[in-house]
Design a protein around this motif. Structure first.
Motif, PDB file in Angstrom:
ATOM      1  N   SER A 106       0.942  -4.572  -1.212  1.00  0.00           N
ATOM      2  CA  SER A 106       0.534  -5.685  -0.358  1.00  0.00           C
ATOM      3  C   SER A 106       1.278  -5.647   0.978  1.00  0.00           C
ATOM      4  N   HIS A 107       2.527  -5.178   0.913  1.00  0.00           N
ATOM      5  CA  HIS A 107       3.285  -5.050   2.164  1.00  0.00           C
ATOM      6  C   HIS A 107       2.628  -4.017   3.085  1.00  0.00           C
ATOM      7  N   GLU A 108       2.218  -2.882   2.506  1.00  0.00           N
ATOM      8  CA  GLU A 108       1.586  -1.811   3.291  1.00  0.00           C
ATOM      9  C   GLU A 108       0.237  -2.261   3.855  1.00  0.00           C
ATOM     10  N   LEU A 109      -0.478  -3.114   3.079  1.00  0.00           N
ATOM     11  CA  LEU A 109      -1.805  -3.577   3.531  1.00  0.00           C
ATOM     12  C   LEU A 109      -1.682  -4.582   4.668  1.00  0.00           C
ATOM     13  N   LYS A 110      -0.612  -5.334   4.609  1.00  0.00           N
ATOM     14  CA  LYS A 110      -0.431  -6.454   5.547  1.00  0.00           C
ATOM     15  C   LYS A 110      -0.447  -5.971   7.010  1.00  0.00           C
TER      16      LYS A 110
END
Ligand code: ADP
Length: 490
Positions: A278-282
């Protein structure tokens, strides 16, 4: 013993008292088989009184299959043979078979002619019962899968069953008379002293989990119970030990622990992955949103603007989901930080309603409240997240309704908010489950989209604010989700 009829009355008297007081049943019969004497012990053993039985044929107490036995006995005694302690059975008045030991002597007249016999019956019921019990116990001990061992107080083996042979590999003859220490690893030898000290005091040692050594040198985990053995006088003369092989359950315990550790590791890895993903997608999502917003502002063709607007709405949705996932992993890692400030709950509530109404016009959202302003100390963004989530759920899970009601009240210490819908409802048995991570009720999971994390996050946020969250619902009627928040933080 050969009897001749006594002449003298003193002898008669003492014989009569022996008959009266004897523990054994003593009967006399004449040559025709009629019963002549029947002492009190016979009354007790067979159930007939002397008056009832006198003159009756002896057959009355002989089971049908043994009828000829009595004639045979009579003939033998008549011919000067001894019948002593002959084991047979007789019948009581209530037709019960009684095991007896029979001793018979002839009664002769003065000329030495046999005129009857005296029979002494000893009741063997108790003895037979004891023997049967003994045999049964021996059978149980032999058939037990546990090792059952007895030993003297100085530690020498006195009995060893098949289970002990099975578990430890020694035969009975190899171990009887040997000190029990051959079974105990040197590192555990101290246990024997403790066990024997307890046994000497009459104290049982129960379920001691320890190690013993088999004949082939294998260490066997066992659960041991040792009880004192007492003689008839109650004196402790040894100990009986039951040893259960617990290798299998120990292995299962270890396997379970390993499995549990693996699952825990996998779960941690999964949480880390969700956090990382989710961090990478953000980051790319935020850039995309920025580019689309620039494009929207610079776009002059109205038709194109609509597409950009729609794309932005979808992007916001994805962004919301990613944020929620990120929050979940923050909670798991204990890293969800709150920024408290004093704020007006009522204006926050109205902002949330506006936000939700903007995206959904299928339902009207009514507020019932007596307050114009309601100051609280809270993290504004997080409380907004809770309200928006509850309102969105209320709409999402009541597709055929058109109303959602919000009720705001307060007492001296807290504010209580209820968000009520008229939709599917929730059955009571899953009230607690709906607040757990990734849980979705079966009746909605297949046709209404969601990740099952909104309520988990909401409850966590409210509880971090020292508040509570709960449900009141009726299946098919609708649900009301409540949360409380303290007016003043402690
Ligand atoms: P999601 O809505 O993404 O599934 P939530 O954590 O918000 O996740 O809700 C968990 C589950 O609780 C939902 O899947 C649904 O089964 C149930 N639920 C939540 N709100 C309502 C509601 N207002 N009415 C009926 N069921 C609800």
């Amino acid at each position: 013993m050969q009897n001749t009829l006594p002449r003298d009355s003193t002898v008669n008297f003492s014989l009569a008292s022996i008959l009266e007081s004897s523990q054994d049943a003593i009967i006399t019969r004449d040559i025709s088989g009629s019963i002549v004497h029947w002492n009190p012990a016979a009354e007790k053993l067979f159930g007939y009184t002397q008056a009832e039985i006198a003159g009756k044929n002896i057959d009355i107490i002989i089971p049908d299959r043994l009828k000829s036995e009595d004639d045979h006995v009579f003939d033998r005694v008549k011919n000067n043979h001894k019948i002593a302690h002959f084991k047979t059975v007789r019948l009581s008045k209530d037709k019960k078979e009684i095991p007896v030991s029979l001793t018979v002597s002839a009664i002769k007249d003065l000329d030495g002619r046999v005129i009857g016999v005296v029979k002494i019956y000893r009741d063997l019921s108790m003895q037979q019962y004891a023997e049967e019990k003994q045999a049964m116990l021996a059978a149980i001990i032999e058939s037990s899968g546990d090792a059952i061992i007895s030993k003297s107080l100085d530690g020498y083996v006195t009995s060893w069953n098949a289970g002990a042979q099975q578990i430890f590999g020694y035969t009975e003859s190899e171990v009887i008379g040997r000190p029990i220490s051959f079974l105990i690893p040197p590192s555990h030898i101290f246990e024997e002293d403790i066990i024997i000290t307890n046994i000497r005091k009459g104290i049982k040692v129960e379920h001691l989990e320890t190690i013993r050594i088999a004949k082939d040198g294998r260490e066997i985990p066992v659960s041991i119970t040792v009880s004192p053995i007492k003689n008839k006088e109650g004196v402790i003369i040894g100990a009986s030990k039951i040893a259960r092989d617990i290798s299998k359950s120990k292995r299962a315990e270890e396997d379970n622990a390993k499995l549990y550790a693996e699952i825990r590791d996998l779960n941690t890895k999964k949480d880390e992955f969700i956090g990382l993903a989710s961090h990478e997608l953000k980051t790319p999502l935020t850039s995309m949103k920025g580019f689309l917003q620039i494009l929207e502002r610079s776009q002059t063709i109205e038709a194109n603007k609509v597409f950009i607007y729609k794309a932005l709405r979808q992007l916001n949705k994805i962004s919301g989901l990613v944020t929620d996932l990120l929050d979940v992993s923050k909670i798991q890692a204990g890293k969800l930080h709150l920024n408290y400030e004093t704020l007006d709950f009522m204006s926050l509530l109205h902002d949330c309603i506006e936000l939700v109404q903007f995206a959904n016009d299928s339902h009207r959202i009514d507020v019932k409240s007596n307050f114009l302003i309601l100051p609280i100390q809270a993290d504004e963004q997080r409380i907004e997240q809770v309200i928006v989530n509850l309102l969105s759920n209320a709409i999402k899970y009541s597709p055929t309704a058109d109303l959602v009601e919000i009720n705001v009240r307060k007492n001296d210490t807290e504010l209580i908010v209820g968000i009520k819908d008229f939709g599917f409802g929730i059955s009571k048995d899953i009230y607690e489950h709906v607040f757990s991570r990734f849980y979705r009720a079966e009746n909605v999971a297949s046709h209404i989209s969601g990740l099952g994390i909104g309520l988990f996050l909401s409850k966590e946020i409210i509880e971090r604010h020292q508040g509570k969250m709960w449900i009141d619902s009726e299946l098919g009627q609708g649900s009301e989700f409540f949360f409380s928040l303290p007016l003043f933080l402690r």
